[in-house]
Design a protein around this motif. Structure first.
Motif, PDB file in Angstrom:
ATOM      1  N   MET A   1      65.652  47.040  85.428  1.00 54.05           N
ATOM      2  CA  MET A   1      65.703  46.087  86.545  1.00 54.05           C
ATOM      3  C   MET A   1      64.340  46.054  87.254  1.00 54.05           C
ATOM      4  O   MET A   1      63.774  47.081  87.585  1.00 54.05           O
ATOM      5  CB  MET A   1      66.794  46.492  87.535  1.00 54.05           C
ATOM      6  N   THR A   2      63.827  44.884  87.515  1.00 51.32           N
ATOM      7  CA  THR A   2      62.534  44.740  88.166  1.00 51.32           C
ATOM      8  C   THR A   2      62.663  44.933  89.675  1.00 51.32           C
ATOM      9  O   THR A   2      63.495  44.304  90.314  1.00 51.32           O
ATOM     10  CB  THR A   2      61.935  43.357  87.890  1.00 51.32           C
ATOM     11  N   MET A   3      61.860  45.857  90.210  1.00 49.10           N
ATOM     12  CA  MET A   3      61.820  46.065  91.650  1.00 49.10           C
ATOM     13  C   MET A   3      60.683  45.214  92.212  1.00 49.10           C
ATOM     14  O   MET A   3      59.619  45.087  91.603  1.00 49.10           O
ATOM     15  CB  MET A   3      61.571  47.543  91.980  1.00 49.10           C
ATOM     16  N   ARG A   4      60.909  44.652  93.377  1.00 51.59           N
ATOM     17  CA  ARG A   4      59.890  43.796  93.991  1.00 51.59           C
ATOM     18  C   ARG A   4      59.531  44.351  95.371  1.00 51.59           C
ATOM     19  O   ARG A   4      60.401  44.499  96.225  1.00 51.59           O
ATOM     20  CB  ARG A   4      60.421  42.364  94.086  1.00 51.59           C
ATOM     21  N   ILE A   5      58.267  44.670  95.560  1.00 52.84           N
ATOM     22  CA  ILE A   5      57.801  45.266  96.815  1.00 52.84           C
ATOM     23  C   ILE A   5      56.745  44.367  97.447  1.00 52.84           C
ATOM     24  O   ILE A   5      55.824  43.912  96.771  1.00 52.84           O
ATOM     25  CB  ILE A   5      57.215  46.671  96.575  1.00 52.84           C
ATOM     26  N   LEU A   6      56.914  44.124  98.728  1.00 54.97           N
ATOM     27  CA  LEU A   6      55.911  43.376  99.483  1.00 54.97           C
ATOM     28  C   LEU A   6      55.031  44.371 100.234  1.00 54.97           C
ATOM     29  O   LEU A   6      55.535  45.195 101.005  1.00 54.97           O
ATOM     30  CB  LEU A   6      56.576  42.406 100.457  1.00 54.97           C
ATOM     31  N   ILE A   7      53.734  44.321  99.990  1.00 55.51           N
ATOM     32  CA  ILE A   7      52.794  45.211 100.658  1.00 55.51           C
ATOM     33  C   ILE A   7      51.997  44.430 101.705  1.00 55.51           C
ATOM     34  O   ILE A   7      51.326  43.461 101.378  1.00 55.51           O
ATOM     35  CB  ILE A   7      51.828  45.865  99.657  1.00 55.51           C
ATOM     36  N   GLY A   8      52.105  44.871 102.941  1.00 55.35           N
ATOM     37  CA  GLY A   8      51.323  44.263 104.005  1.00 55.35           C
ATOM     38  C   GLY A   8      50.173  45.181 104.371  1.00 55.35           C
ATOM     39  O   GLY A   8      50.330  46.130 105.141  1.00 55.35           O
ATOM     40  N   ASP A   9      49.029  44.939 103.784  1.00 54.16           N
ATOM     41  CA  ASP A   9      47.850  45.770 104.047  1.00 54.16           C
ATOM     42  C   ASP A   9      46.617  44.925 103.774  1.00 54.16           C
ATOM     43  O   ASP A   9      46.520  44.270 102.735  1.00 54.16           O
ATOM     44  CB  ASP A   9      47.848  47.018 103.149  1.00 54.16           C
ATOM     45  N   ASP A  10      45.691  44.922 104.731  1.00 56.59           N
ATOM     46  CA  ASP A  10      44.527  44.049 104.590  1.00 56.59           C
ATOM     47  C   ASP A  10      43.404  44.688 103.787  1.00 56.59           C
ATOM     48  O   ASP A  10      42.344  44.101 103.636  1.00 56.59           O
ATOM     49  CB  ASP A  10      44.006  43.637 105.971  1.00 56.59           C
ATOM     50  N   HIS A  11      43.640  45.903 103.290  1.00 60.89           N
ATOM     51  CA  HIS A  11      42.605  46.570 102.497  1.00 60.89           C
ATOM     52  C   HIS A  11      42.931  46.478 101.010  1.00 60.89           C
ATOM     53  O   HIS A  11      43.897  47.094 100.552  1.00 60.89           O
ATOM     54  CB  HIS A  11      42.469  48.032 102.907  1.00 60.89           C
ATOM     55  N   PRO A  12      42.141  45.748 100.239  1.00 64.14           N
ATOM     56  CA  PRO A  12      42.399  45.615  98.800  1.00 64.14           C
ATOM     57  C   PRO A  12      42.449  46.957  98.087  1.00 64.14           C
ATOM     58  O   PRO A  12      43.224  47.132  97.135  1.00 64.14           O
ATOM     59  CB  PRO A  12      41.209  44.778  98.309  1.00 64.14           C
ATOM     60  N   LEU A  13      41.665  47.935  98.568  1.00 62.76           N
ATOM     61  CA  LEU A  13      41.653  49.247  97.915  1.00 62.76           C
ATOM     62  C   LEU A  13      43.009  49.931  98.049  1.00 62.76           C
ATOM     63  O   LEU A  13      43.494  50.574  97.119  1.00 62.76           O
ATOM     64  CB  LEU A  13      40.555  50.125  98.525  1.00 62.76           C
ATOM     65  N   VAL A  14      43.604  49.790  99.228  1.00 61.68           N
ATOM     66  CA  VAL A  14      44.921  50.394  99.450  1.00 61.68           C
ATOM     67  C   VAL A  14      45.953  49.705  98.578  1.00 61.68           C
ATOM     68  O   VAL A  14      46.813  50.349  97.963  1.00 61.68           O
ATOM     69  CB  VAL A  14      45.312  50.295 100.937  1.00 61.68           C
ATOM     70  N   GLN A  15      45.865  48.382  98.526  1.00 61.35           N
ATOM     71  CA  GLN A  15      46.791  47.634  97.665  1.00 61.35           C
ATOM     72  C   GLN A  15      46.673  48.108  96.221  1.00 61.35           C
ATOM     73  O   GLN A  15      47.678  48.337  95.536  1.00 61.35           O
ATOM     74  CB  GLN A  15      46.493  46.146  97.751  1.00 61.35           C
ATOM     75  N   ALA A  16      45.444  48.273  95.772  1.00 60.17           N
ATOM     76  CA  ALA A  16      45.223  48.688  94.394  1.00 60.17           C
ATOM     77  C   ALA A  16      45.750  50.100  94.149  1.00 60.17           C
ATOM     78  O   ALA A  16      46.350  50.390  93.106  1.00 60.17           O
ATOM     79  CB  ALA A  16      43.735  48.617  94.066  1.00 60.17           C
ATOM     80  N   ALA A  17      45.551  50.982  95.132  1.00 56.44           N
ATOM     81  CA  ALA A  17      46.016  52.367  94.994  1.00 56.44           C
ATOM     82  C   ALA A  17      47.534  52.419  94.903  1.00 56.44           C
ATOM     83  O   ALA A  17      48.105  53.136  94.077  1.00 56.44           O
ATOM     84  CB  ALA A  17      45.523  53.197  96.178  1.00 56.44           C
ATOM     85  N   LEU A  18      48.187  51.639  95.749  1.00 54.50           N
ATOM     86  CA  LEU A  18      49.648  51.616  95.734  1.00 54.50           C
ATOM     87  C   LEU A  18      50.169  51.041  94.418  1.00 54.50           C
ATOM     88  O   LEU A  18      51.117  51.551  93.827  1.00 54.50           O
ATOM     89  CB  LEU A  18      50.172  50.777  96.905  1.00 54.50           C
ATOM     90  N   ARG A  19      49.500  49.995  93.990  1.00 50.74           N
ATOM     91  CA  ARG A  19      49.915  49.373  92.726  1.00 50.74           C
ATOM     92  C   ARG A  19      49.788  50.389  91.581  1.00 50.74           C
ATOM     93  O   ARG A  19      50.679  50.515  90.739  1.00 50.74           O
ATOM     94  CB  ARG A  19      49.043  48.142  92.451  1.00 50.74           C
ATOM     95  N   SER A  20      48.682  51.144  91.617  1.00 48.25           N
ATOM     96  CA  SER A  20      48.449  52.133  90.576  1.00 48.25           C
ATOM     97  C   SER A  20      49.487  53.249  90.623  1.00 48.25           C
ATOM     98  O   SER A  20      50.038  53.655  89.603  1.00 48.25           O
ATOM     99  CB  SER A  20      47.041  52.720  90.740  1.00 48.25           C
ATOM    100  N   ALA A  21      49.760  53.723  91.856  1.00 48.43           N
ATOM    101  CA  ALA A  21      50.702  54.836  92.016  1.00 48.43           C
ATOM    102  C   ALA A  21      52.103  54.451  91.570  1.00 48.43           C
ATOM    103  O   ALA A  21      52.790  55.205  90.869  1.00 48.43           O
ATOM    104  CB  ALA A  21      50.717  55.276  93.473  1.00 48.43           C
ATOM    105  N   LEU A  22      52.509  53.271  91.974  1.00 50.19           N
ATOM    106  CA  LEU A  22      53.891  52.861  91.702  1.00 50.19           C
ATOM    107  C   LEU A  22      54.113  52.475  90.252  1.00 50.19           C
ATOM    108  O   LEU A  22      55.202  52.652  89.711  1.00 50.19           O
ATOM    109  CB  LEU A  22      54.269  51.706  92.625  1.00 50.19           C
TER     110      LEU A  22
END
Length: 217
Positions: A1-22
DNA sequence: GATAAGTGACGCAAGTACTC
DNA sequence: GAGTACTTGCGTCACTTATC
């Protein structure tokens, strides 16, 4: 099942880190990145029933402190909201949980730890760092105040955050691109809902709920 | 008098509940 | 399902009050 997460963060690096971790623990993961509250509300309005979790940074531009948490929780009560922040003092974490957050994830966590925390939140748990304690240390008056804040509409909360910043009605009107009279109307509604007699008192109440960026950061 | 804050009322739009 | 009534939020206007 595909999980869908909305990330509210204005830092692209943080977005990328979260994407990588998850992506390591949730291969079928769809991440939607937003850089503003308006963008997040727009996405959620269109597909809130498809979003499994909101990860929200406390220090987003244009919306201060816990105000976004109130807005998102009030408008989309079916979608859990977890706070992700560089700030990790126990008081802020306990406040976030007391005000309805489903979890609090310090950015200092390692990627595996972040992934574990988010996995637990997705499973329905309330997650926060160890040695923080429960929500019991939050005064009941603050929880009641938070409930009153939650009764405000998104537009009213935006205006309240600007009042806290000391902005005049004219300045608020300019920034929101509405008439000054409209701002006054909203201010009256805010005062009535909060049960206070002036914008100063409303600002003081909002300050108690950390409507400014925590720690000024 | 100028400026800002605040109130009351109105119209419009969207959502919800109810009735048929 | 369609139509209606009600509620809520948003935006605006006219007006009053307070302060300088």
């Amino acid at each position: 099942m595909t999980m869908r997460i909305l990330i509210g963060d204005d830092h692209p690096l943080v977005q990328a880190a979260l994407r990588s971790a998850l992506s390591t623990v949730l291969p079928d993961l769809d991440i939607i990145a937003c850089q503003s509250l308006d963008e997040a509300v727009s996405v959620l309005s269109a597909q809130s029933d498809e979003i499994d979790l909101i990860l929200w940074d406390l220090t987003m531009p244009g919306i201060q402190g816990f105000a976004a948490l109130f807005i998102l929780s009030a408008q989309f009560p079916m979608v859990p909201v977890a706070i992700i922040s560089a700030r990790q003092d126990a008081a802020t974490i306990r406040r976030a949980i007391a005000y309805g957050a489903s979890g609090y994830i310090p950015k200092s966590l390692s990627l595996p730890e972040m992934a574990e925390a988010i996995t637990k939140i997705l499973a329905g748990e309330i997650w926060m760092p160890p040695n923080v304690g429960g929500r019991g240390s939050i005064q009941s008056a603050d929880v009641e105040l938070a409930a009153r804040m939650a009764s405000l509409s998104a537009q009213q909360l935006r205006i309240l955050t600007m009042i806290v910043e000391g902005k005049l009605n004219k300045q608020i009107a300019g920034e929101l691109d509405i008439a000054e009279q409209t701002v006054k109307g909203h201010v009256s509604t805010i005062l009535r809902k909060l049960g206070v007699g002036s914008r100063t008192q409303a600002a003081v109440l909002a300050e108690r709920l950390s409507f400014r960026q925590p720690g000024g950061a």
